[in-house]
Design an enzyme around this catalytic site. Structure first.
Site, mmCIF file in Angstrom:
data_model
loop_
_atom_site.group_PDB
_atom_site.id
_atom_site.type_symbol
_atom_site.label_atom_id
_atom_site.label_comp_id
_atom_site.label_asym_id
_atom_site.label_seq_id
_atom_site.Cartn_x
_atom_site.Cartn_y
_atom_site.Cartn_z
ATOM 1 N N LYS A 32 0.889 -1.106 0.003
ATOM 2 C CA LYS A 32 0.012 0.074 0.024
ATOM 3 C C LYS A 32 0.816 1.173 0.129
ATOM 4 O O LYS A 32 0.670 2.312 -0.661
ATOM 5 C CB LYS A 32 -0.698 -0.264 1.080
ATOM 6 C CG LYS A 32 -2.212 -1.006 1.237
ATOM 7 C CD LYS A 32 -2.461 -1.407 2.440
ATOM 8 C CE LYS A 32 -3.722 -2.493 2.334
ATOM 9 N NZ LYS A 32 -4.251 -2.909 3.602
ATOM 10 N N ASP A 56 -10.704 2.943 4.040
ATOM 11 C CA ASP A 56 -11.050 1.535 4.292
ATOM 12 C C ASP A 56 -12.544 1.645 4.099
ATOM 13 O O ASP A 56 -13.245 0.275 4.042
ATOM 14 C CB ASP A 56 -10.449 0.973 5.242
ATOM 15 C CG ASP A 56 -9.475 0.054 4.746
ATOM 16 O OD1 ASP A 56 -9.214 -0.191 3.766
ATOM 17 O OD2 ASP A 56 -8.606 -0.543 5.817
ATOM 18 N N GLN A 97 -4.244 -0.903 9.715
ATOM 19 C CA GLN A 97 -4.051 -2.361 9.416
ATOM 20 C C GLN A 97 -4.520 -3.235 10.196
ATOM 21 O O GLN A 97 -4.423 -3.363 11.387
ATOM 22 C CB GLN A 97 -2.701 -2.657 8.950
ATOM 23 C CG GLN A 97 -2.408 -4.004 8.293
ATOM 24 C CD GLN A 97 -3.081 -3.948 6.876
ATOM 25 O OE1 GLN A 97 -3.058 -3.202 6.013
ATOM 26 N NE2 GLN A 97 -3.721 -5.246 6.509
#
Ligand code: NAD
Length: 282
Positions: A54, A121, A98
């Site tokens: 990422k 997200d 994460q």
């Protein structure tokens, strides 16, 4: 006739290239930078790899890297403090916590500290509510990637029967809502569903996100259906999905491979979400 293989790697590369241009344009026209903060707690090897990709791909697209790393024994208050700092930092457009987090941390509480305009997200309670109400916001990346793949392949969802296998907050539930917004008739199957094949055999499009290796075989699929495989599992022969690719690719009309299908799309959509977040905040 064997299925057309849906090439997620190639579409993801095209989307990232376009994104690079769009990021440049945003920066030039607004005089503002775009930043992505990845927050990694602990040293889970798979998470390290995901966060590394990422960061690398976002930097390639012209997005500034604001990585934060905390030890595996970080407290709830310490992680919350980092998220609050990033939330208040105007140079940070998007925040990605994460997952999975170490067991002692309250994941939902931490995710909900991220302001919805920075929730790249799409996992906060507010983002989920905005999706459910079809109000503009940031959507989860894997479901977005699935929709982009279907659109790029020219698969019309309106009026079709779609079966989503899995009901997680990350994939199953949001992708079901997105295909519903496209006017498909949606069925969500899950671990308590009786006779899964009776449902999936009725589907024009099957989206497999159960996290069970090779759960779906040829007996689950109506000939000519489109099959999207979200699952990722390590096996002695390499990565495999929730779908038995060799069997199902003989009867489906289109199918995503694992690897190279949905996986690369997830990061491409994260980068697109980061630009969208910057635009929302501008
Ligand atoms: P999860 O474990 O949170 O959810 C799995 C869902 O599948 C649950 O809702 C469960 O009810 C359902 N399920 C389990 N067994 C089932 C069965 N036998 N029949 C029907 N339904 C069943 O998983 P998740 O986070 O949604 O991820 C699913 C899979 O997708 C995993 O393999 C994960 O690694 C993969 N994944 C891939 C990407 C990507 O970018 N390609 C992104 C996220 C997740």
């Amino acid at each position: 006739m064997p299925a057309t293989i849906i090439d997620g790697k190639s579409l993801a590369a095209r989307l990232r290239e376009q994104l690079g241009t769009d990021v440049e344009h945003f920066k030039r026209s607004t005089g503002r930078s775009i930043g992505l903060a990845t927050v990694l707690v602990g040293n889970d090897p798979a998470s390290e790899v995901y966060v590394g990709s990422k960061r690398r791909l976002s930097q390639q697209a012209g997005i500034t890297d604001h990585h934060r790393r905390l030890p595996g024994d970080a407290t709830q208050a310490q992680v919350a403090g980092v998220l609050d700092d990033l939330a208040a930092d105007p140079t940070v457009s998007g925040i990605l916590l994460q997952l999975p987090l170490p067991d002692h941390l309250d994941t939902k509480e931490l995710i909900d500290r991220i302001p919805w305009e920075k929730d790249v997200d799409g996992l906060t309670t507010i983002s989920a509510g905005r999706l459910a109400r079809n109000v503009e916001g940031l959507l989860p990346c894997t479901p977005l990637g699935i929709i982009s793949l279907l659109e790029d392949e020219g698969v019309q969802l309106q009026g079709t029967n779609v079966v989503v296998v899995g009901r997680s907050d990350l994939v199953g539930k949001p992708v079901a809502q997105l295909v519903l917004q496209k006017n498909a008739t949606v069925t969500i199957a899950h671990s308590k569903t009786k006779d899964l094949a009776a449902f999936t055999r009725q589907a024009d499009v099957v989206i497999a996100a159960a996290g069970v290796p090779h759960l779906l075989g040829a007996e689950h699929i109506f000939p000519g259906a489109v099959v999207i495989d979200v699952g990722i599992h390590r096996s002695p022969g390499g990565l495999i999905g929730d779908v038995d690719f060799d069997a199902v690719s003989k009867i489906a009309s289109k199918i995503t491979p694992v690897p190279g299908g949905v996986g690369p799309m997830t990061i491409a959509e994260l980068l697109r979400n980061t630009l969208k977040a910057a635009q929302l905040q501008n």
